[in-house]
Design a protein around this motif. Structure first.
Motif: not given
Ligand SMILES: [Zn+2]
Lengths: 328, 193
Positions: A11-13, A37-39, A44-46
């Motif tokens: 999901e991160h990728r 949902e992943h955020l 890190e993604c945030q």
């Molecule tokens: Zn992520």
């Protein structure tokens, strides 16, 4: 590696690849929900998301620069463009004219040829065109040169002359010699100097006619009459081609504008015995009979042809001129 | 007179009508060209060239957005200018002169001198960051993030697929982010990443 962290990595990728489009609202609803949902769970993604948004905000705020000089076109472009259009219009008109004239030329040529070869005849005309005529037609309909037609025309005129001469001779008292003199050149109808041949034909016959009676007086029913009648034809038809002969003939000649049709007409009625050399035998192409009406059509067509060729030349010159002007 | 009518008149060769379109779009065109080329003279040349080309090619314009149409010509002119610049790279002198252009930003009489200085700083950093991007990515970033066009519009303007727009923008934007984070001290405090 636990199952949940495996899912998280996937999901991160997925999110990392789509953050940019997500930011721009260019993701499908399904993908956007997945990224959302992943955020919610990935710091890190945030952070990445925050930085990208700040970058876009900064770029959106980048100052607008005034243009250093106006890029409006000079008014001269207008006239240039308009001139261009005028030339284009003139060009199109002339090109259209050329096509029309060329079409008319081809049409009139083929009609002319059809009449001359006897392929097309007036209802009263009987003889069918010979095989040779069809050959000529086929040749010409294949778009072969005008000169051929011109040659053909000359040929026909020569024939008309020969006939006229023969008719005149046939009526005349003098027999044998003039006919023999005529027959020799007539026997080679395809030679190049036919027009000349005809006029030179006329010369001996004139001499023969004049030698017994050098004066200019025309005696009714005299042997000269037939010859004299024939001479005007010879001089008019061979005009330009044989000036000296024409001048030599000039004295006794009464220039007549009579079309050869009148000269041909007697051919239908002659009661005289046929001359030794038959014209038909010399020139196998069958002449259409009853040429009175047809001849007028030919003459008109020929006149039209001349006018059209002239027009064509004028148009060609105009085109050339316009093209040069345009380039300049 | 609406834009369609103006375009129709211009298509008939009315240069005055065309100039109304030029006036309406030349600043946009110039700013796109400037951000892509990073040089005001080159950008002015590219803009002039674009509107000249546009006038000659106006017969090919088949409706739709004139703005997108002229921007496509502008991006093509920019590619041409970039080719010329690669052959004859600008000298450091040119760059110095470029930096000294104090009048190069749009004047805003409501802003304080401090704001103006901040704006100039921002302008310089953004341009330097853009100059680090490959040309294809730079054009997409300029159209998307500076001019605010949608992916569809950018695909039209640059004549590439939607997927290509997405990937170019994604990579270009990431590079911009990296540069701005690395040089955050050059940015005005209010906009630091
Ligand atoms: Zn992520």
């Amino acid at each position: 590696m636990s199952r949940s962290s495996q899912v998280n990595t996937r999901e991160h990728r997925f999110t990392a690849e789509r953050l940019c489009a997500f930011l721009d609202g260019e993701l499908s609803i399904k993908d956007a929900r997945r990224v959302d949902e992943h955020l919610a769970t990935c710091v890190e993604c945030q952070r990445e998301m925050t930085q990208l948004r700040a970058t876009v905000d900064l770029l959106r705020r980048s100052p607008v620069r005034p243009i250093p000089r106006s890029c409006t076109l000079p008014p001269s472009m207008q006239s240039e463009q308009a001139r261009h259009r005028r030339w284009n219009t003139a060009y199109a008109v002339m090109r259209g004219g050329m096509v029309a004239v060329a079409a008319m030329l081809v049409l009139s040529l083929s009609v002319d040829t059809a009449f001359r070869t006897g392929l097309v005849q007036l209802p009263s005309e009987a003889p069918a065109a010979s095989a040779k005529d069809y050959g000529v037609m086929a040749q010409q309909s294949e778009g072969v040169v005008v000169t051929q037609v011109v040659e053909k025309i000359v040929e026909r005129e020569v024939e008309a002359n020969v006939e006229t001469e023969l008719d005149g001779e046939a009526e005349g008292v003098v027999e044998g010699e003039p006919i023999a003199a005529l027959a020799a050149p007539a026997a080679e109808p395809n030679s190049e100097g036919e027009a000349e041949g005809v006029s030179s034909l006329a010369v001996p016959s004139l001499k023969q006619a004049e030698s017994p009676a050098p004066s200019d007086t025309v005696g009714a029913g005299s042997p000269q009459e037939g010859v004299r009648e024939a001479l005007p034809e010879a001089s008019t038809e061979s005009e330009g081609g044989s000036e000296p002969q024409a001048e030599a003939l000039a004295l006794p000649v009464v220039r007549s504008e009579q079309p050869p049709a009148t000269a041909v007409a007697p051919a239908e009625a002659p009661a005289q015995p046929e001359p030794a050399v038959d014209v038909a035998a010399v020139q196998p192409v069958s002449e259409p009979q009853g040429r009175g009406a047809a001849w007028a059509v030919w003459e008109t067509a020929r006149l039209l042809l001349g006018v059209l060729v002239g027009l064509l030349l004028v148009l060609a010159a105009g085109l050339l001129w316009a093209g040069q002007k345009r380039r300049a | 007179m609406n834009e369609q009518a103006i375009i129709a008149a211009a298509q008939k060769g009315d240069v005055n009508a065309y100039n109304r379109l030029v006036v309406a779009y030349q600043e946009l065109a110039y700013n796109v060209a400037y951000r892509v080329l990073g040089n005001s003279d080159r950008a002015a040349d590219a803009t002039q060239d674009s509107f000249l080309r546009g006038y000659k090619a106006l017969g090919d314009f088949r409706g739709g957005s004139f703005k997108s149409w002229i921007l496509r010509i502008v991006t093509n002119s920019c590619y041409d200018q970039l080719r010329v610049m690669r052959r004859r790279p600008t000298t450091p002198i040119d760059d110095l002169l470029e930096d000294d252009e104090h009048s190069s930003l749009m004047e805003d009489h409501s802003e304080s001198p401090e704001d103006y200085v901040e704006r100039r700083e921002l302008d310089g950093v953004v341009q330097t960051a853009l100059n680090t991007l490959p040309e294809d990515q730079r054009i997409v970033v300029v159209l998307s993030d500076i001019q605010g066009y949608s992916y569809d519009e950018i695909a039209q303007i640059t004549s590439v697929s939607l997927g290509t727009v997405k990937s170019r923008l994604s990579r270009g934007r990431a590079k911009m982010r990296d540069y701005l984070v690395a040089h955050r001290e050059q940015l005005p405090v209010s906009v630091r990443l």
